[in-house]
Scaffold this active site. Structure first.
Site, mmCIF file in Angstrom:
data_model
loop_
_atom_site.group_PDB
_atom_site.id
_atom_site.type_symbol
_atom_site.label_atom_id
_atom_site.label_comp_id
_atom_site.label_asym_id
_atom_site.label_seq_id
_atom_site.Cartn_x
_atom_site.Cartn_y
_atom_site.Cartn_z
ATOM 1 N N ARG A 105 40.196 -34.871 62.720
ATOM 2 C CA ARG A 105 38.960 -35.405 63.335
ATOM 3 C C ARG A 105 38.204 -34.213 63.909
ATOM 4 O O ARG A 105 38.720 -33.516 64.782
ATOM 5 C CB ARG A 105 39.285 -36.420 64.427
ATOM 6 C CG ARG A 105 38.070 -36.763 65.279
ATOM 7 C CD ARG A 105 38.271 -37.959 66.166
ATOM 8 N NE ARG A 105 38.237 -39.181 65.398
ATOM 9 C CZ ARG A 105 38.074 -40.397 65.936
ATOM 10 N NH1 ARG A 105 37.929 -40.541 67.237
ATOM 11 N NH2 ARG A 105 38.043 -41.469 65.176
ATOM 12 N N HIS A 132 33.122 -41.444 58.345
ATOM 13 C CA HIS A 132 34.348 -41.998 58.954
ATOM 14 C C HIS A 132 34.996 -42.930 57.913
ATOM 15 O O HIS A 132 35.017 -44.144 58.080
ATOM 16 C CB HIS A 132 33.978 -42.755 60.228
ATOM 17 C CG HIS A 132 35.134 -43.074 61.131
ATOM 18 N ND1 HIS A 132 36.435 -42.690 60.862
ATOM 19 C CD2 HIS A 132 35.179 -43.747 62.317
ATOM 20 C CE1 HIS A 132 37.221 -43.113 61.837
ATOM 21 N NE2 HIS A 132 36.493 -43.752 62.730
ATOM 22 N N GLN A 135 37.544 -45.781 58.724
ATOM 23 C CA GLN A 135 36.984 -46.951 59.398
ATOM 24 C C GLN A 135 36.494 -47.987 58.385
ATOM 25 O O GLN A 135 36.768 -49.186 58.517
ATOM 26 C CB GLN A 135 35.810 -46.508 60.302
ATOM 27 C CG GLN A 135 35.226 -47.645 61.103
ATOM 28 C CD GLN A 135 36.218 -48.182 62.129
ATOM 29 O OE1 GLN A 135 36.777 -47.416 62.888
ATOM 30 N NE2 GLN A 135 36.453 -49.475 62.124
ATOM 31 N N ASP A 220 27.212 -49.764 66.090
ATOM 32 C CA ASP A 220 28.058 -48.712 66.663
ATOM 33 C C ASP A 220 27.357 -48.195 67.919
ATOM 34 O O ASP A 220 26.201 -48.556 68.182
ATOM 35 C CB ASP A 220 28.239 -47.593 65.612
ATOM 36 C CG ASP A 220 29.272 -46.549 65.987
ATOM 37 O OD1 ASP A 220 29.975 -46.731 67.011
ATOM 38 O OD2 ASP A 220 29.380 -45.532 65.265
ATOM 39 N N CYS A 260 33.197 -50.621 65.170
ATOM 40 C CA CYS A 260 34.362 -49.744 64.999
ATOM 41 C C CYS A 260 35.103 -49.520 66.320
ATOM 42 O O CYS A 260 36.274 -49.171 66.305
ATOM 43 C CB CYS A 260 33.935 -48.419 64.374
ATOM 44 S SG CYS A 260 32.783 -47.472 65.384
ATOM 45 N N ARG A 288 43.127 -50.906 60.942
ATOM 46 C CA ARG A 288 43.190 -49.453 60.785
ATOM 47 C C ARG A 288 44.639 -49.060 60.487
ATOM 48 O O ARG A 288 44.905 -48.200 59.642
ATOM 49 C CB ARG A 288 42.720 -48.743 62.079
ATOM 50 C CG ARG A 288 41.249 -48.912 62.426
ATOM 51 C CD ARG A 288 40.343 -48.157 61.495
ATOM 52 N NE ARG A 288 40.669 -46.753 61.430
ATOM 53 C CZ ARG A 288 40.277 -45.821 62.320
ATOM 54 N NH1 ARG A 288 39.514 -46.150 63.324
ATOM 55 N NH2 ARG A 288 40.619 -44.552 62.167
#
Ligand code: CP
Ligand code: NVA
Length: 307
Positions: A105, A132, A135, A220, A260, A288
């Protein structure tokens, strides 16, 4: 040594491979729920490198690797030589000789690409400024779990055209769904991406119009990690881009809401929506774990057919 497969962008996997991952996810999730042990990654190690904070990504990869019989090691910039300027290429050479899989990340997408180019083992993008992919793997799996195939459906993205949105944009042509987007002036889809996506992307000035007829409404945070200095300007710019009950009312009856996470109630989403009956955010977060277990199995072992 054959070149390893990576998951740096959603489009790194084909539709067929993604469908395979979803089939494996269903099986892996069912086994896990039934407390049946599945340890295909015994003696395998995952290194997780974090340059930004995380709750879900760290936990799902770390717990997932343990549940598959392997081990996970957490590294961050502060405690490693990466924070003191060791070149990414050198770190990739060293780390990938010691472990079987790497998750990163970080900030620029070019960092994960440079790491992957010098890695002997598969590299997974755990979020960059641009994408991402893990996700959206979980999000689409969650949609399918609740509503069946996503092909032909409409996904409405309300707010910042950020890393998570860019990943939806990559997923849309792969799965054949339509994407509606509405963002404040200055935070919208960049023209080159919009032009390349014109056959499945529709841009709306008013977020209420973007939500109309959608099967899934998603949003988001207004300020992503790394952009904190813009927080105050963004709060003003995004004020009209909150997903609330009236906006969900424009979507199809039975439309789902996803986020998310982490979320800010009263900013990008009203509490009535995220805590309401159309929200599937907790399933989305849980998935996830299951989707990434299928991803790790695939990247380390290749295509495992039904057990
Ligand atoms: N959605 C997500 O990636 O959450 P974290 O930042 O907590 O990992
Ligand atoms: N767009 C957000 C997602 C967090 C999971 C960020 O990059 O901070």
């Amino acid at each position: 040594m054959p070149a390893p497969r990576h998951f740096l962008r959603f489009s790194d996997l084909s539709r067929d491979e993604l469908e395979h991952l979803f089939a494996r996810t269903r099986w892996i999730k069912a086994e896990f729920k039934a407390y049946r042990r599945y340890w295909p990654l015994v003696d395998r190690t995952l290194a997780m490198i974090f340059e930004k904070q995380s709750t879900r990504t760290r936990l799902s990869f770390e717990a997932g690797m343990h549940q598959l019989g392997g081990a996970a090691i957490y590294l961050n910039t502060r405690d490693t030589q990466l924070g003191r300027g060791e070149p990414v290429e050198d770190a990739a050479q060293v780390i990938s000789r010691m472990v079987d899989l790497v998750m990163i990340r970080t900030y620029e997408q070019s960092i994960v690409e440079r790491f992957a180019a010098h890695s002997r083992v598969p590299v997974i993008n755990g979020l960059t400024n641009e994408y991402h992919p893990c996700q959206i793997l979980a999000d689409i799996y969650t949609y399918v779990e609740h509503r069946g195939a996503i092909a032909g459906r409409t996904v409405a993205w309300i707010g910042d055209a950020n890393n998570v949105f860019h990943t939806w944009l990559e997923a849309a042509p792969i799965f054949g769904f339509k994407l509606n987007v509405s963002s404040p002036e200055g935070y919208g889809v960049d023209p080159a991406r919009a032009a390349a996506a014109s056959s499945f992307l529709e841009t709306f000035a008013d977020p209420m119009d973007a939500a109309r007829g959608a099967d899934l409404v998603t949003t988001d945070v207004w300020t992503s990690m790394g952009f904190e200095a813009e927080n105050e300007t963004r709060r003003k710019a995004f004020a009209g881009w909150r997903v609330d009950g009236a906006m969900m009312g424009r979507a199809r009856p039975g439309a789902l809401f996803m986020h998310c996470l982490p979320a800010h109630r009263g900013e990008e989403v009203a509490a009535e929506v995220i805590d309401g009956p159309q929200s599937v955010v907790w399933d989305e977060a849980e998935n996830r774990l299951h989707t990434q277990k299928a991803l790790m199995e695939f990247l380390v072992l290749g295509r495992v057919e039904a057990t």
